[in-house]
Design a protein around this motif. Sequence first.
Motif, PDB file in Angstrom:
ATOM      1  N   PRO A  40      42.620  72.091 -30.300  1.00  0.00           N
ATOM      2  CA  PRO A  40      43.337  73.360 -30.468  1.00  0.00           C
ATOM      3  C   PRO A  40      44.712  73.161 -31.088  1.00  0.00           C
ATOM      4  CG  PRO A  40      42.338  73.228 -28.303  1.00  0.00           C
ATOM      5  CD  PRO A  40      42.165  71.884 -28.932  1.00  0.00           C
ATOM      6  N   GLU A  41      45.345  72.048 -30.746  1.00  0.00           N
ATOM      7  CA  GLU A  41      46.678  71.792 -31.278  1.00  0.00           C
ATOM      8  C   GLU A  41      46.612  71.605 -32.793  1.00  0.00           C
ATOM      9  OE1 GLU A  41      50.236  68.669 -30.338  1.00  0.00           O
ATOM     10  OE2 GLU A  41      48.651  68.934 -28.852  1.00  0.00           O
ATOM     11  N   TYR A  42      45.648  70.802 -33.227  1.00  0.00           N
ATOM     12  CA  TYR A  42      45.497  70.621 -34.669  1.00  0.00           C
ATOM     13  C   TYR A  42      45.128  71.937 -35.336  1.00  0.00           C
ATOM     14  CZ  TYR A  42      46.025  65.588 -34.981  1.00  0.00           C
ATOM     15  OH  TYR A  42      46.542  64.341 -34.987  1.00  0.00           O
ATOM     16  N   LEU A  43      44.224  72.636 -34.680  1.00  0.00           N
ATOM     17  CA  LEU A  43      43.771  73.883 -35.281  1.00  0.00           C
ATOM     18  C   LEU A  43      44.890  74.895 -35.406  1.00  0.00           C
ATOM     19  CD1 LEU A  43      40.285  74.440 -33.700  1.00  0.00           C
ATOM     20  CD2 LEU A  43      40.831  74.025 -36.081  1.00  0.00           C
ATOM     21  N   ASP A  47      46.305  78.187 -38.471  1.00  0.00           N
ATOM     22  CA  ASP A  47      46.105  79.585 -38.152  1.00  0.00           C
ATOM     23  C   ASP A  47      46.358  80.484 -39.346  1.00  0.00           C
ATOM     24  OD1 ASP A  47      45.197  79.268 -35.672  1.00  0.00           O
ATOM     25  OD2 ASP A  47      47.071  79.688 -34.650  1.00  0.00           O
ATOM     26  N   MET A  48      47.405  80.163 -40.074  1.00  0.00           N
ATOM     27  CA  MET A  48      47.754  81.000 -41.202  1.00  0.00           C
ATOM     28  C   MET A  48      46.698  80.913 -42.300  1.00  0.00           C
ATOM     29  SD  MET A  48      50.471  82.303 -40.167  1.00  0.00           S
ATOM     30  CE  MET A  48      51.177  83.106 -41.610  1.00  0.00           C
ATOM     31  N   LEU A  49      46.098  79.751 -42.404  1.00  0.00           N
ATOM     32  CA  LEU A  49      45.173  79.512 -43.507  1.00  0.00           C
ATOM     33  C   LEU A  49      43.806  80.117 -43.239  1.00  0.00           C
ATOM     34  CD1 LEU A  49      46.010  75.801 -44.253  1.00  0.00           C
ATOM     35  CD2 LEU A  49      46.587  77.765 -45.648  1.00  0.00           C
ATOM     36  N   VAL A  50      43.323  79.845 -42.069  1.00  0.00           N
ATOM     37  CA  VAL A  50      41.937  80.189 -41.804  1.00  0.00           C
ATOM     38  C   VAL A  50      41.788  80.837 -40.436  1.00  0.00           C
ATOM     39  CG1 VAL A  50      40.802  78.501 -43.265  1.00  0.00           C
ATOM     40  CG2 VAL A  50      41.680  77.799 -41.068  1.00  0.00           C
ATOM     41  N   GLU A 110      32.969  72.983 -41.670  1.00  0.00           N
ATOM     42  CA  GLU A 110      33.320  71.788 -42.438  1.00  0.00           C
ATOM     43  C   GLU A 110      34.702  71.927 -43.051  1.00  0.00           C
ATOM     44  OE1 GLU A 110      30.064  71.190 -45.098  1.00  0.00           O
ATOM     45  OE2 GLU A 110      28.700  70.792 -43.408  1.00  0.00           O
ATOM     46  N   GLN A 111      35.002  73.139 -43.469  1.00  0.00           N
ATOM     47  CA  GLN A 111      36.308  73.391 -44.059  1.00  0.00           C
ATOM     48  C   GLN A 111      37.415  73.101 -43.050  1.00  0.00           C
ATOM     49  OE1 GLN A 111      36.272  77.323 -45.621  1.00  0.00           O
ATOM     50  NE2 GLN A 111      38.205  77.083 -46.710  1.00  0.00           N
ATOM     51  N   VAL A 112      37.222  73.616 -41.860  1.00  0.00           N
ATOM     52  CA  VAL A 112      38.246  73.410 -40.839  1.00  0.00           C
ATOM     53  C   VAL A 112      38.296  71.946 -40.433  1.00  0.00           C
ATOM     54  CG1 VAL A 112      38.964  73.994 -38.500  1.00  0.00           C
ATOM     55  CG2 VAL A 112      38.062  75.761 -40.002  1.00  0.00           C
ATOM     56  N   GLN A 113      37.132  71.349 -40.321  1.00  0.00           N
ATOM     57  CA  GLN A 113      37.104  69.929 -39.973  1.00  0.00           C
ATOM     58  C   GLN A 113      37.870  69.111 -40.989  1.00  0.00           C
ATOM     59  OE1 GLN A 113      32.908  69.284 -39.809  1.00  0.00           O
ATOM     60  NE2 GLN A 113      32.926  69.124 -37.589  1.00  0.00           N
ATOM     61  N   LEU A 115      40.283  70.092 -42.791  1.00  0.00           N
ATOM     62  CA  LEU A 115      41.713  70.311 -42.594  1.00  0.00           C
ATOM     63  C   LEU A 115      42.225  69.489 -41.423  1.00  0.00           C
ATOM     64  CD1 LEU A 115      41.897  74.159 -43.156  1.00  0.00           C
ATOM     65  CD2 LEU A 115      42.951  72.396 -44.554  1.00  0.00           C
ATOM     66  N   VAL A 116      41.407  69.443 -40.376  1.00  0.00           N
ATOM     67  CA  VAL A 116      41.808  68.656 -39.213  1.00  0.00           C
ATOM     68  C   VAL A 116      41.931  67.194 -39.598  1.00  0.00           C
ATOM     69  CG1 VAL A 116      41.067  67.817 -36.963  1.00  0.00           C
ATOM     70  CG2 VAL A 116      40.857  70.230 -37.505  1.00  0.00           C
TER      71      VAL A 116
END
Length: 323
Positions: A40-43, A47-50, A110-113, A115-116
């Motif tokens: 959650p911290e990485y995510l 927040d602004m992006l996705v 996958e997109q979020v991953q 980014l992480v």
Amino acid sequence: MSSPSRPHIYVDVPAFPHGHLSPYSAEEHLKTLYGFPSMPEYLSRFDMLVSEDTAWIMRKTETFTSMDRDVELRQCKEAGQDSVIDSTAGHRAQCVGLSGQTDMEDRCLEQVQSLVLDEVLKDIETACKLLNITPDPTEWSSGHAQKWLLWTEHLYRLPQVGKAFQHLSGSDLCVMSEEEFRQRCSPCGDVLFAHLDIWKTAAWMKDRCSPENNTFIGAGTDELCAEADSSCSGQPIHLWQFLRELLLKPHNYGRSIRWLNKEKGIFKIEDSAHVAKLWGIRKNRPAMNYDKLSRSIRQYYKKGIIKKPDVSQRLVYQFVHPV
DNA sequence: AATGAGGACTTAC
DNA sequence: GTAAGTCCTCATT
């Protein structure tokens, strides 16, 4: 191989190496981790992006968290995924019957991953600069390994256990199991293992992305490789550069030092002892303290690098030439 | 008690 | 020689 007793969130990096599971531990475990960067911290950084995707994946990871790892892996196999992105596979397994949306959701995931992963690699890159070590733990001498241990235990405010791993090189550490880490250091061996796991994984990614075998790299991974590849060359670092690096990563170091006014270059040292300790680790000066560090900062007054802000406040300084 | 300013000297590169 | 590290005195918060 990790012990099944530690639940994992499957936020992993595409296709984990040597059977590694995601280094990100589950919520309940995180409570003991003192700032260990959670999913959650990485995510939250994206927040602004996705935002919509984030909300979605947050719900998903909560589901995964509550799942037993073995059950999930079994589901993965049943779903016909073997060398797979664990979370995606798990998600697929969970979303049987929702096939219409699955592909799109997978892409979001996958997109979020990615980014992480990007964040993870940036964090490691910064840590390399701050510590003056290479990203690949297997290249570390015992001195480097000790430095990394000291740094990690201070950064995440773990009990000090560096001595338990004295005289071990990076490759020694890398072949140790989570259980061995626990045995050497009962209070936080598993946490240290998890942190090292992140580094191992990142190094593995970098290796996998090397020019010779880039045939099966998906789109989007290239830039990640570039991140991992970028040299963390170990050059002498100036104190003001070191402070800047810390300030660039409020997520990791914000509890010790943070901007009061980034535009004007005004920053505050929130935890003087901590910053001094980190500086001491970097410079191999165990006796470093804020008294000495601040003396070095004061030397910058004459050089026009750092000054006291117009309204002088305790522990507040200002870069003369903010970038 | 912690922080701040600087002098004086030493150390590492 | 430079940039810090060390130690110290005295002032300020």
